[in-house]
Design an enzyme around this catalytic site. Sequence first.
Site, PDB file in Angstrom:
ATOM      1  CG  HIS A  38      19.136  23.253  14.738  1.00  0.00           C
ATOM      2  ND1 HIS A  38      19.183  22.009  14.170  1.00  0.00           N
ATOM      3  CD2 HIS A  38      18.428  23.113  15.891  1.00  0.00           C
ATOM      4  CE1 HIS A  38      18.538  21.159  14.951  1.00  0.00           C
ATOM      5  NE2 HIS A  38      18.062  21.809  15.995  1.00  0.00           N
ATOM      6  CB  SER A  60      15.414  20.136  16.465  1.00  0.00           C
ATOM      7  OG  SER A  60      16.636  19.899  17.077  1.00  0.00           O
TER       8      SER A  60
HETATM    9  C1  GCU Z   1      19.275  18.797  21.708  1.00  0.00           C
HETATM   10  C2  GCU Z   1      19.060  17.301  21.558  1.00  0.00           C
HETATM   11  C3  GCU Z   1      18.630  16.940  20.143  1.00  0.00           C
HETATM   12  C4  GCU Z   1      17.423  17.756  19.760  1.00  0.00           C
HETATM   13  C5  GCU Z   1      17.729  19.243  19.941  1.00  0.00           C
HETATM   14  C6  GCU Z   1      16.556  20.186  19.707  1.00  0.00           C
HETATM   15  O1  GCU Z   1      20.375  19.193  20.985  1.00  0.00           O
HETATM   16  O2  GCU Z   1      20.248  16.641  21.906  1.00  0.00           O
HETATM   17  O3  GCU Z   1      18.310  15.555  20.072  1.00  0.00           O
HETATM   18  O4  GCU Z   1      17.030  17.460  18.450  1.00  0.00           O
HETATM   19  O5  GCU Z   1      18.124  19.480  21.282  1.00  0.00           O
HETATM   20  O6  GCU Z   1      15.418  19.787  19.690  1.00  0.00           O
HETATM   21  O7  GCU Z   1      16.809  21.372  19.560  1.00  0.00           O
END
Ligand code: GCU
Length: 458
Positions: free
Chosen positions: A435, A287
């Site tokens: 995720h 992420s």
């Molecule tokens: C949010 C953000 C993403 C990121 C994510 C995370 O959803 O919009 O760009 O990757 O957080 O880091 O969990």
Amino acid sequence: MMKFLTCLLMTGCVAFSASAQFGLTPAQRDSLNKLTAADHADMLQQLGITAGQLRKGPSGNPKDPNAANSSEAKVNQYNLPDPLTFKNGQKVKNAREWTEKRRPEIAADFETEIYGKLPAQIPAVNWQIVSDKDTLVGNQAIRQKILKGIVDNAAFPSMKVEISLLLTTPASAPAVPVVLEFGFIRSPFNPGPIKPIGLGSAAEPTWQEQLISRGWGYAIIEPASIQADNGAGLTAGIIGLVNKGRRRKPTDWGALRAWAWGASRAIDYFEKDKNVDAKRIAIEGLSRYGKAAIVAMAFEPRISLGFIGSSGAGGAKILRRIFGEQVENLASSGEYHWFSGKFIQYASKNTPDDLPVDAHELIALCAPRPVFISAGSPQVEGHWIDARGMFEAAAHADAVYKLFGKKDLGTMQFPKLGTPLVDGEIAFRQHAGGHSTGPNWSTWIAWACRYWGDCKYD
Ligand code: GCU
């Protein structure tokens, strides 16, 4: 941890940081958000953008009326900049021209337009071993060192920056390859003794166990110890220390480059540790930390392999593609701190189509080193991260890898869920989970073995 990241993902982004905001009272959180809003407003002012001139991004909640696009049928037509065409219109003819002339053009564009430049003078880091012990991961004997990287603050003594790093190698092993993760050494939910925060499912060993059983090591660096994950923190951390507590200028670096800089300092340490083979270091993250991982790999030639997890917009996803998270979200007060201030312009005076570069070229900056782009299933992870947008970027980095005689994904067709595209130096797999990089670890390790060799059970 997974639940936490998923909830972040589904609700879109608010000014939030896992480690900085965890455990704060509502009043403290409120004050942090106010400081962030003030810093964001200051940057808009420096850029000559009024709040009304800043476009708002779509929502990450699929039920909202302004939900982000999640339909392939509605994706826009876009033209990607050609990595092999110089700014003067001429074509790159060979790997040497790429390395010496075209690559620097692209790297400079990423620096000036998106991630910011490293300051000319960044103070040195002095690594100290806080603890060094023999212990176990699962049932395997390991040697575990906890380190702290003390940043020289002589030029601004009121600000302290201490980087937290964990290094785990199989017990009594010679120098081994190491996967460096941007992550948490201690779970933010369960601060106690260090236990591997297994992101794998209960049915399989944690990623740490999988690496150790291969005869490899792992390290974890805590991004928040380098630079806070919010706009309020920009006047502190390594960015604030260099700026002596003042606010950023529009071309200054953002948190992603700061985190990547911290990873480079960890590699400086690995080069001196006799348990680590510093020629075989991989970078991994999920992420926002996946974004940090691809930025680190693009700018740090000592990283030999990449495992880029669900990095989405600002990472390995094509920014021009209208699907999932958009540049407008990245430019908002919850996320702008990851980038240079100047990047906000692409959600105001300019559009993503005006960007001189896109994510396929960020992947191309890693060439010829092998890089694995990972995503989860849309049914579980959601569409925000845009797995297809990351696939498109990986597919369009092909020309640069081929210049080096390396293998690309082998297809321009988005594969069915679960299909490993792992025959070449650009690899991609969308696993069936959420995720997490968890379900792709075993695929990654098998792929990495091709490059790192000496896998224990070969
Ligand atoms: C949010 C953000 C993403 C990121 C994510 C995370 O959803 O919009 O760009 O990757 O957080 O880091 O969990």
